[in-house]
Design a protein around this motif. Structure first.
Motif, mmCIF file in Angstrom:
data_model
loop_
_atom_site.group_PDB
_atom_site.id
_atom_site.type_symbol
_atom_site.label_atom_id
_atom_site.label_comp_id
_atom_site.label_asym_id
_atom_site.label_seq_id
_atom_site.Cartn_x
_atom_site.Cartn_y
_atom_site.Cartn_z
ATOM 1 N N THR A 106 36.512 24.346 34.176
ATOM 2 C CA THR A 106 37.110 25.601 34.861
ATOM 3 C C THR A 106 39.234 26.152 34.971
ATOM 4 O O THR A 106 38.512 27.832 35.057
ATOM 5 C CB THR A 106 37.473 25.663 37.111
ATOM 6 N N ASP A 114 45.542 31.391 39.326
ATOM 7 C CA ASP A 114 44.773 30.887 40.581
ATOM 8 C C ASP A 114 43.912 31.472 40.866
ATOM 9 O O ASP A 114 43.254 32.460 40.648
ATOM 10 C CB ASP A 114 45.552 31.991 41.722
ATOM 11 N N ARG A 115 42.158 30.345 41.201
ATOM 12 C CA ARG A 115 40.767 31.369 40.913
ATOM 13 C C ARG A 115 40.251 31.577 42.225
ATOM 14 O O ARG A 115 39.920 32.489 42.400
ATOM 15 C CB ARG A 115 40.764 30.039 40.932
ATOM 16 N N ASP A 116 41.223 31.092 43.570
ATOM 17 C CA ASP A 116 41.239 31.506 44.785
ATOM 18 C C ASP A 116 41.422 33.355 45.064
ATOM 19 O O ASP A 116 40.903 34.715 45.129
ATOM 20 C CB ASP A 116 41.625 31.268 46.287
ATOM 21 N N LYS A 117 42.995 33.773 44.298
ATOM 22 C CA LYS A 117 43.430 35.025 43.739
ATOM 23 C C LYS A 117 42.543 36.030 42.644
ATOM 24 O O LYS A 117 41.788 37.016 43.825
ATOM 25 C CB LYS A 117 44.310 35.130 42.951
ATOM 26 N N GLU A 118 41.688 36.132 42.309
ATOM 27 C CA GLU A 118 40.637 36.438 41.144
ATOM 28 C C GLU A 118 39.401 36.449 41.970
ATOM 29 O O GLU A 118 39.429 37.597 41.372
ATOM 30 C CB GLU A 118 40.463 35.477 40.183
ATOM 31 N N LEU A 119 39.276 35.528 42.655
ATOM 32 C CA LEU A 119 37.824 35.914 43.326
ATOM 33 C C LEU A 119 38.118 36.554 44.950
ATOM 34 O O LEU A 119 37.190 37.290 45.473
ATOM 35 C CB LEU A 119 37.547 34.738 43.908
ATOM 36 N N SER A 120 39.366 36.815 45.566
ATOM 37 C CA SER A 120 39.623 37.667 46.242
ATOM 38 C C SER A 120 39.547 39.164 45.739
ATOM 39 O O SER A 120 40.099 39.734 46.448
ATOM 40 C CB SER A 120 41.240 37.077 46.896
ATOM 41 N N LYS A 142 36.342 40.109 44.816
ATOM 42 C CA LYS A 142 35.601 40.588 46.203
ATOM 43 C C LYS A 142 35.805 42.221 46.679
ATOM 44 O O LYS A 142 35.120 43.079 47.300
ATOM 45 C CB LYS A 142 35.525 39.233 47.648
ATOM 46 N N TYR A 190 31.454 33.464 41.849
ATOM 47 C CA TYR A 190 32.208 32.870 42.592
ATOM 48 C C TYR A 190 31.282 31.788 41.755
ATOM 49 O O TYR A 190 32.104 30.464 41.640
ATOM 50 C CB TYR A 190 31.452 33.241 43.453
ATOM 51 N N MET A 250 34.510 28.627 40.070
ATOM 52 C CA MET A 250 34.724 27.768 40.646
ATOM 53 C C MET A 250 34.444 26.543 40.350
ATOM 54 O O MET A 250 34.921 25.243 40.457
ATOM 55 C CB MET A 250 34.804 27.961 42.241
#
Length: 234
Positions: free
Chosen positions: A178, A202-208, A211, A222, A226
């Motif tokens: 990942t 920061d994968r969470d930042k990218e997905l935020s 979205k 996603y 992830m």
């Protein structure tokens, strides 16, 4: 030379990779295409690539995004690009040939014949060796000693009688691990060496971001970001 590929609109990963390259004191960057698509910030990634990369070749996404389409999925990406973005994508060459320490090194997105021909590590030997061939789209003289390519989002390096075949993986849509990946070609000591680098981002930042911007097929993106799970796998 840092060799990056398959950014796919993931600005978060691209910025992390560019920071890592800068931290290592590497001043030359080649990009092997697919700057846009899948991820939400294609135009922003084009700007970063234009600013930071010495040489860039076109990928399959960079080609077909320029064609008319009735697909709502593709239209979302098309409508987020500027006229300047389209002009830049249209200007990209098919390949780069570069000589270093007496070796001819070739860079392209997918194969010497097309941006759309997918060559995977488990393909028959004959197909893998065809990556060292010339075509109507490449130079017609000497065959390359080292070939760098992208497209398959999976790092790969193997030495054949013909030469070294290296896939640099993907910055923004990695499908082996990942973390973002790229390669370093180092010819500073009289011989050419290749090193893979993995960069966490920061994968969470990218997905935020994806979205919030309303990225189509968000669930598939996603799973790719992830879990490195390809959207078209069964």
């Amino acid at each position: 030379i840092a060799v990056i590929s398959d950014i796919h609109g993931n600005k978060t990963a691209l910025e992390a990779v560019l920071n890592d390259i800068q931290r290592r004191g590497i001043e030359r960057i080649f990009c092997l295409g697919d700057i846009i698509g899948k991820g939400p910030q294609g135009s922003e990634c084009i700007e970063l690539i234009r600013t930071n990369c010495e040489q860039v070749v076109r990928g399959n996404w960079d080609v077909f995004i320029q064609s008319p389409t009735d697909s709502d999925f593709l239209l979302w990406f098309k409508n987020r690009l500027t006229d300047e973005d389209y002009d830049y994508l249209a200007s990209l060459p098919f390949h780069i040939d570069f000589e270093l320490n007496g070796q001819l090194i070739r860079f392209f997105h997918a194969s010497p014949r097309s941006e759309f021909e997918r060559i995977l590590p488990f393909h028959p030997l004959e197909k893998l060796l065809s990556m060292f061939e010339n075509s109507e789209l490449t130079e017609q003289g000497r065959h390359p000693d080292i070939v760098f390519y992208g497209d398959i989002h999976t790092t790969y390096l193997h030495t054949y009688e013909n030469g070294i075949l290296c896939n640099v993986g993907s910055v923004g849509n990695s499908l082996d691990l990942t973390s973002a990946s790229y390669a370093i070609l180092d010819g500073s000591y009289g011989s050419n060496t290749i090193q893979f680098v993995r960069v966490e981002y920061d994968r969470d930042k990218e997905l935020s971001i994806a979205k919030e911007l309303g990225l189509p097929d968000f669930d598939k993106y996603y799973n790719e970001i992830m879990y490195a799970r390809y959207r078209n796998s069964k």
